[in-house]
Design a protein around this motif. Structure first.
Motif, PDB file in Angstrom:
ATOM      1  N   ASN A 143     -49.752  -0.220   3.653  1.00  0.00           N
ATOM      2  CA  ASN A 143     -48.412   0.337   3.406  1.00  0.00           C
ATOM      3  C   ASN A 143     -47.666  -0.472   2.330  1.00  0.00           C
ATOM      4  N   SER A 144     -47.853  -1.810   2.331  1.00  0.00           N
ATOM      5  CA  SER A 144     -47.194  -2.657   1.323  1.00  0.00           C
ATOM      6  C   SER A 144     -47.710  -2.335  -0.068  1.00  0.00           C
ATOM      7  N   LYS A 145     -49.025  -2.129  -0.182  1.00  0.00           N
ATOM      8  CA  LYS A 145     -49.602  -1.792  -1.481  1.00  0.00           C
ATOM      9  C   LYS A 145     -49.092  -0.443  -1.963  1.00  0.00           C
ATOM     10  N   ILE A 146     -49.029   0.541  -1.039  1.00  0.00           N
ATOM     11  CA  ILE A 146     -48.523   1.880  -1.399  1.00  0.00           C
ATOM     12  C   ILE A 146     -47.081   1.793  -1.879  1.00  0.00           C
ATOM     13  N   SER A 147     -46.267   0.964  -1.201  1.00  0.00           N
ATOM     14  CA  SER A 147     -44.858   0.806  -1.594  1.00  0.00           C
ATOM     15  C   SER A 147     -44.735   0.220  -2.992  1.00  0.00           C
ATOM     16  N   ILE A 148     -45.595  -0.768  -3.293  1.00  0.00           N
ATOM     17  CA  ILE A 148     -45.561  -1.392  -4.622  1.00  0.00           C
ATOM     18  C   ILE A 148     -45.947  -0.384  -5.686  1.00  0.00           C
ATOM     19  N   ILE A 149     -46.974   0.459  -5.377  1.00  0.00           N
ATOM     20  CA  ILE A 149     -47.412   1.473  -6.355  1.00  0.00           C
ATOM     21  C   ILE A 149     -46.291   2.473  -6.601  1.00  0.00           C
ATOM     22  N   LYS A 150     -45.583   2.894  -5.548  1.00  0.00           N
ATOM     23  CA  LYS A 150     -44.478   3.839  -5.699  1.00  0.00           C
ATOM     24  C   LYS A 150     -43.372   3.251  -6.583  1.00  0.00           C
ATOM     25  N   LYS A 151     -43.044   1.951  -6.337  1.00  0.00           N
ATOM     26  CA  LYS A 151     -41.994   1.302  -7.140  1.00  0.00           C
ATOM     27  C   LYS A 151     -42.408   1.210  -8.601  1.00  0.00           C
ATOM     28  N   THR A 152     -43.680   0.922  -8.832  1.00  0.00           N
ATOM     29  CA  THR A 152     -44.178   0.811 -10.213  1.00  0.00           C
ATOM     30  C   THR A 152     -44.087   2.150 -10.921  1.00  0.00           C
ATOM     31  N   LEU A 153     -44.514   3.219 -10.229  1.00  0.00           N
ATOM     32  CA  LEU A 153     -44.429   4.550 -10.820  1.00  0.00           C
ATOM     33  C   LEU A 153     -42.981   4.964 -11.074  1.00  0.00           C
ATOM     34  N   HIS A 154     -42.113   4.564 -10.128  1.00  0.00           N
ATOM     35  CA  HIS A 154     -40.694   4.887 -10.299  1.00  0.00           C
ATOM     36  C   HIS A 154     -40.108   4.183 -11.525  1.00  0.00           C
ATOM     37  N   LEU A 155     -40.444   2.902 -11.679  1.00  0.00           N
ATOM     38  CA  LEU A 155     -39.936   2.144 -12.832  1.00  0.00           C
ATOM     39  C   LEU A 155     -40.504   2.689 -14.135  1.00  0.00           C
ATOM     40  N   ARG A 156     -41.770   3.109 -14.117  1.00  0.00           N
ATOM     41  CA  ARG A 156     -42.355   3.669 -15.340  1.00  0.00           C
ATOM     42  C   ARG A 156     -41.656   4.965 -15.714  1.00  0.00           C
ATOM     43  N   ASN A 157     -41.332   5.750 -14.724  1.00  0.00           N
ATOM     44  CA  ASN A 157     -40.606   6.994 -14.993  1.00  0.00           C
ATOM     45  C   ASN A 157     -39.216   6.720 -15.545  1.00  0.00           C
ATOM     46  N   ILE A 158     -38.569   5.680 -15.000  1.00  0.00           N
ATOM     47  CA  ILE A 158     -37.238   5.311 -15.514  1.00  0.00           C
ATOM     48  C   ILE A 158     -37.331   4.894 -16.973  1.00  0.00           C
ATOM     49  N   GLY A 159     -38.399   4.093 -17.327  1.00  0.00           N
ATOM     50  CA  GLY A 159     -38.570   3.645 -18.701  1.00  0.00           C
ATOM     51  C   GLY A 159     -38.763   4.781 -19.671  1.00  0.00           C
ATOM     52  N   GLN A 160     -39.295   5.917 -19.167  1.00  0.00           N
ATOM     53  CA  GLN A 160     -39.522   7.083 -20.029  1.00  0.00           C
ATOM     54  C   GLN A 160     -38.318   8.009 -20.081  1.00  0.00           C
ATOM     55  N   ASP A 161     -37.289   7.669 -19.341  1.00  0.00           N
ATOM     56  CA  ASP A 161     -36.075   8.489 -19.329  1.00  0.00           C
ATOM     57  C   ASP A 161     -35.269   8.200 -20.591  1.00  0.00           C
ATOM     58  N   PRO A 162     -35.018   9.206 -21.464  1.00  0.00           N
ATOM     59  CA  PRO A 162     -34.275   8.970 -22.732  1.00  0.00           C
ATOM     60  C   PRO A 162     -32.874   8.399 -22.494  1.00  0.00           C
ATOM     61  N   SER A 163     -32.258   8.739 -21.395  1.00  0.00           N
ATOM     62  CA  SER A 163     -30.892   8.277 -21.151  1.00  0.00           C
ATOM     63  C   SER A 163     -30.819   6.786 -20.867  1.00  0.00           C
ATOM     64  N   LEU A 164     -31.936   6.183 -20.471  1.00  0.00           N
ATOM     65  CA  LEU A 164     -31.951   4.753 -20.143  1.00  0.00           C
ATOM     66  C   LEU A 164     -32.573   3.892 -21.248  1.00  0.00           C
ATOM     67  N   THR A 165     -33.009   4.530 -22.335  1.00  0.00           N
ATOM     68  CA  THR A 165     -33.661   3.780 -23.419  1.00  0.00           C
ATOM     69  C   THR A 165     -32.713   2.752 -24.040  1.00  0.00           C
ATOM     70  N   SER A 166     -31.471   3.168 -24.277  1.00  0.00           N
ATOM     71  CA  SER A 166     -30.498   2.252 -24.894  1.00  0.00           C
ATOM     72  C   SER A 166     -30.201   1.059 -23.993  1.00  0.00           C
ATOM     73  N   VAL A 167     -30.147   1.323 -22.676  1.00  0.00           N
ATOM     74  CA  VAL A 167     -29.881   0.228 -21.729  1.00  0.00           C
ATOM     75  C   VAL A 167     -31.022  -0.782 -21.742  1.00  0.00           C
ATOM     76  N   LEU A 168     -32.244  -0.256 -21.722  1.00  0.00           N
ATOM     77  CA  LEU A 168     -33.401  -1.146 -21.765  1.00  0.00           C
ATOM     78  C   LEU A 168     -33.472  -1.927 -23.070  1.00  0.00           C
ATOM     79  N   SER A 169     -33.055  -1.285 -24.175  1.00  0.00           N
ATOM     80  CA  SER A 169     -33.032  -1.967 -25.472  1.00  0.00           C
ATOM     81  C   SER A 169     -32.038  -3.127 -25.462  1.00  0.00           C
ATOM     82  N   LYS A 170     -30.879  -2.874 -24.841  1.00  0.00           N
ATOM     83  CA  LYS A 170     -29.864  -3.939 -24.747  1.00  0.00           C
ATOM     84  C   LYS A 170     -30.371  -5.095 -23.887  1.00  0.00           C
ATOM     85  N   VAL A 171     -31.047  -4.743 -22.793  1.00  0.00           N
ATOM     86  CA  VAL A 171     -31.599  -5.796 -21.925  1.00  0.00           C
ATOM     87  C   VAL A 171     -32.613  -6.650 -22.690  1.00  0.00           C
TER      88      VAL A 171
END
Length: 252
Positions: free
Chosen positions: A14-42
């Motif tokens: 279950n811990s491994k599955i949770s980590i995989i879900k978080k990773t996929l979620h973060l990857r999806n966020i990184g591909q979101d155009p609305s968050l690109t500028s925020v990530l660039s600033k970071v």
């Protein structure tokens, strides 16, 4: 398989599955155009922070180097202060004393009564003959003496030897300058020896030999004394005139 082991295995999966879900979620966020500028600033802030940390590290190294230099300077100043204190507390007795100020008022006022009398005819004083003596070595001269000549001899030891040699010179030439009839038998014998030791090269010079040093001082004629003579020759206080099996130490 025990129930406890099965529970641990399920928890791990279950811990491994949770980590995989978080990773996929973060990857999806990184591909979101609305968050690109925020990530660039970071990312920009991360680079700025890294540069600032490099500058801080460089400043820390500089301050450490400066601290070490100040410690070395402090050590040098402490040694100089100790040497200056030692010199102040051990001033050689033969150095001239500081003259007292003529402006200082005396504690007690005294009246001086001057009696004026008819002066008696002054007798013409006998002309005093000057005996040439060696000058003492200065601190600067001592510092310029090569270490291989100086060896372990100190400034005070060298000047003490000069004073002893001057005693021998004065003792010898006081006898030479006195009338023969005023001399004792021993002084007359010395006078004869002094005359025999003179040569054409010593005419007008003030010199002594080893026997004079033994006669008028307590100095031992040894290896240490000859080391002193090397220093005096180097400092142009004496020069040697040889002849008739004798070494004559002439005052410069």
């Amino acid at each position: 398989m025990d129930s406890a082991d099965l529970e641990d295995l399920c928890s791990h999966v279950n811990s491994k599955i949770s980590i995989i879900k978080k990773t996929l979620h973060l990857r999806n966020i990184g591909q979101d155009p609305s968050l690109t500028s925020v990530l660039s600033k970071v990312a920009h802030e991360m680079y700025s922070l890294h540069d600032l940390l490099n500058k801080v590290e460089k400043e820390v190294r500089y301050q450490e180097s400066l601290t070490n230099s100040l410690k070395e300077l402090q050590g040098t100043l402490s040694r100089d202060f100790s040497e200056a204190t030692h010199l102040t507390e051990n001033i050689p007795a033969y150095l001239p004393k500081k003259a007292s100020s003529s402006n200082s008022a005396p504690d007690v006022k005294t009246e001086v009564v001057v009696k004026v009398t008819e002066p008696e005819p002054a007798k013409k004083p006998a002309k005093e003959k000057i005996i040439k003596e060696m000058e003492l070595i200065t601190v600067q001269e001592f510092g310029n003496i090569p270490a291989y000549i100086k060896n372990r001899l100190t400034y005070d030891q060298i000047n003490s030897t000069i004073e002893e040699i001057n005693k021998a010179v004065v003792g010898k030439y006081k006898i030479l300058h006195q009338p023969m009839k005023s001399l004792s038998n021993n002084a007359k014998k010395l006078l004869c020896r002094f005359k025999d030791e003179e040569t054409k090269d010593t005419k007008g010079q003030f010199f002594i030999v080893d026997q004079d040093i033994k006669e008028f001082t307590q100095v031992k004629i040894d290896k240490r004394f000859h080391g002193m003579l090397s220093i005096l020759r180097h400092c142009h206080r004496i020069r040697e005139i040889r002849g008739k099996g004798l070494v004559r130490y002439t005052v410069c």
